[in-house]
Scaffold this active site. Structure first.
Site, PDB file in Angstrom:
ATOM      1  N   THR A 156       9.650   4.472 -18.617  1.00 53.18           N
ATOM      2  CA  THR A 156       8.775   3.638 -20.366  1.00 53.18           C
ATOM      3  C   THR A 156       8.048   5.648 -20.713  1.00 53.18           C
ATOM      4  OG1 THR A 156       6.607   4.022 -18.902  1.00 53.18           O
ATOM      5  CG2 THR A 156       7.505   2.005 -19.750  1.00 53.18           C
ATOM      6  N   LYS A 182       9.307   4.487 -11.314  1.00 55.63           N
ATOM      7  CA  LYS A 182       9.235   5.287 -12.298  1.00 55.63           C
ATOM      8  C   LYS A 182       7.048   5.086 -12.897  1.00 55.63           C
ATOM      9  CE  LYS A 182       7.292   3.210 -15.713  1.00 55.63           C
ATOM     10  NZ  LYS A 182       5.454   3.038 -16.135  1.00 55.63           N
ATOM     11  N   THR A 193       1.655   2.101  -6.727  1.00 53.03           N
ATOM     12  CA  THR A 193       1.491   3.167  -8.156  1.00 53.03           C
ATOM     13  C   THR A 193       2.744   2.539  -9.165  1.00 53.03           C
ATOM     14  OG1 THR A 193       0.848   4.777  -9.203  1.00 53.03           O
ATOM     15  CG2 THR A 193       2.308   4.962  -7.942  1.00 53.03           C
ATOM     16  N   GLU A 279       1.610  12.576 -18.272  1.00 56.17           N
ATOM     17  CA  GLU A 279       2.302  12.370 -19.159  1.00 56.17           C
ATOM     18  C   GLU A 279       1.583  13.742 -19.679  1.00 56.17           C
ATOM     19  OE1 GLU A 279       2.249   7.891 -20.443  1.00 56.17           O
ATOM     20  OE2 GLU A 279       0.358   9.154 -20.168  1.00 56.17           O
ATOM     21  N   ASN A 405      -0.647   8.766 -25.492  1.00 51.95           N
ATOM     22  CA  ASN A 405      -1.740   7.543 -25.020  1.00 51.95           C
ATOM     23  C   ASN A 405      -2.728   7.492 -27.091  1.00 51.95           C
ATOM     24  OD1 ASN A 405      -1.739   7.071 -22.364  1.00 51.95           O
ATOM     25  ND2 ASN A 405      -1.721   9.105 -21.994  1.00 51.95           N
ATOM     26  N   SER A 410       3.195   2.434 -31.252  1.00 52.20           N
ATOM     27  CA  SER A 410       3.488   2.375 -32.425  1.00 52.20           C
ATOM     28  C   SER A 410       5.172   2.641 -31.939  1.00 52.20           C
ATOM     29  CB  SER A 410       3.151   4.241 -32.675  1.00 52.20           C
ATOM     30  OG  SER A 410       1.140   4.454 -32.932  1.00 52.20           O
TER      31      SER A 410
END
Length: 410
Positions: A156, A182, A193, A279, A405, A410
């Site tokens: 992702t 992932k 996780t 991230e 985040n 979007s």
């Protein structure tokens, strides 16, 4: 490292008898190129074990996989990215079952032998017409060289695929273990996780394999945090098809220990890859707690420090603010002697002591900043009060984490 061989560019297709695929099925919003549906299939039914999220809002695929794996047998895994199929009610549950059914029909398998996993946006129903076509496309694309495509299809916000394979000698027989995972955000495990799928051609008792998986998860994936959020879709599944031809591992003996160590290496490596790819992360941050009274307390301390937002931002800012680290040690609820704690900051061969016996030291701020400027940073916390240790992995907290985040849907 001498216990096994790391296989260059290894993945879930490295063990004998596993095919995989990863295709663009149109699941992700406004996406016509990125892969978003993956299949992993064994040539024969495999002994299987799994661990799952403890989030009360467990996603539909988690519920279905837990039902189907009860007999300890699976032969395939179907995964989509771009839609979590979580908090989608009865329809979501039926859609997850339909994913398994479509996969089974196209591969001539039993529906109950197909595990299902999803990852992506929560609260949105799957478009099953699109999904059905995507699964058919993935089934027709299966190959013994398809492991990397599958690893890409489950991503992702990951910036890179996460995959590995090793070879272990089991009583003279080469046994391979391959894995893919992932995970980049919403990472704060309470079982495993993210998503992780491991394949092996080992011939091993299912209950022993399940025991090994649960124990290893506690020391690997359960010691990773990126942002303190436990996902609704977390799942780790292992498939063992026995095609290596080794004598069955049925007891906790030397052969079991070799398999255990190999599986541990694979899951630890994937855990570190996830932490490193957090991230927006600019640094891999490792916390090593040494010489603690109990293993349980060592883990409490390591996880308390690794998940502290103040510590994470200090690492990002290259600020040797050891006070934030020791504060996180203090509120960890572990039992220890606060007058004995030493703290070091390290990177590679560079190391500096910043606190001793629970109090600060005068240290070289320039050297400390240089250490914290590296891509991989480590905090070593010596409790000087026992023989137990624990390691946790995470990353710094950056501006980019917020950006990613803030507009995830979007």
């Amino acid at each position: 490292m001498d216990k096994f061989k790391i296989i260059d560019k290894g993945n879930v297709c490295t063990p004998k008898g596993f095919r995989a695929s990863g295709v663009n099925g149109g699941i992700k919003k406004n996406n016509t190129t990125k892969k978003d549906v993956a299949l992993i299939v064994s040539d024969k039914p495999s002994r299987a074990a799994g661990t799952y999220t403890l989030n009360r809002y467990a996603a539909a695929p988690v519920t279905v996989t837990k039902e189907y794996i009860k007999d300890g047998i699976l032969q395939a895994v179907v995964v989509n990215s771009g839609n979590a199929n979580a908090c989608t009610g009865e329809k979501g549950y039926l859609d997850a079952k339909q994913m398994a059914a479509i996969t089974a029909q196209n591969l001539n398998l039993k529906e109950q032998d197909v595990a299902v996993a999803s990852t992506g946006v929560i609260g949105v129903n799957l478009d099953m017409e699109v999904m059905g076509k995507a699964i058919i496309k993935a089934a027709s694309s299966l190959s013994y060289e398809g492991g990397h495509d599958a690893a890409e299809a489950i991503m992702t916000t990951d910036t890179c695929s996460k995959e590995i394979a090793i070879e272990v000698d089991i009583n003279g027989t080469p046994v391979k273990i391959g894995g893919m995972a992932k995970g980049s955000g919403m990472i704060h495990p309470n079982m495993a996780t993210m998503l992780c799928f491991v394949t092996t051609d080992a011939f091993i008792d299912q209950k022993l394999m399940h025991t090994a998986l649960k124990e290893i998860i506690d020391d690997t994936f359960n010691m990773v945090t990126v942002d303190g959020d436990t996902s609704t879709n977390d799942m780790a599944v292992v498939l063992a098809n026995g095609m290596a031809g080794n004598k069955e591992i049925r007891d906790i003996d030397d052969n079991y220990k070799k398999f255990y160590d190999g599986l541990y290496y694979v899951l630890e490596a994937l855990s570190i890859m996830i932490a490193k790819d957090g991230e927006g992360a600019s640094k891999l941050f490792t916390v090593n707690v040494l010489n603690c009274t109990t293993k349980k307390d060592a883990k409490k301390i390591a996880k308390s420090v690794i998940q502290s937002s103040l510590v994470k931002t200090a690492i990002f800012g290259e600020d040797a603010n050891w006070g934030r680290i020791i504060a996180a040690v203090g509120y960890s609820e572990a039992q220890f002697d606060e007058t004995k704690v030493d703290i070091y900051l390290k990177s590679g061969s560079m190391s500096i002591k910043v606190a001793e016996n629970g109090a600060g030291l005068v240290f070289d701020e320039v050297m400390a900043k240089e250490i914290l400027s590296k891509r991989q940073v480590e905090a070593v916390i010596d409790m000087k009060d026992g023989t137990n240790s624990a390691t946790a992995w995470g990353c710094d907290l950056t501006y980019d984490y917020v950006k990613i985040n803030a507009d995830y849907r979007s």
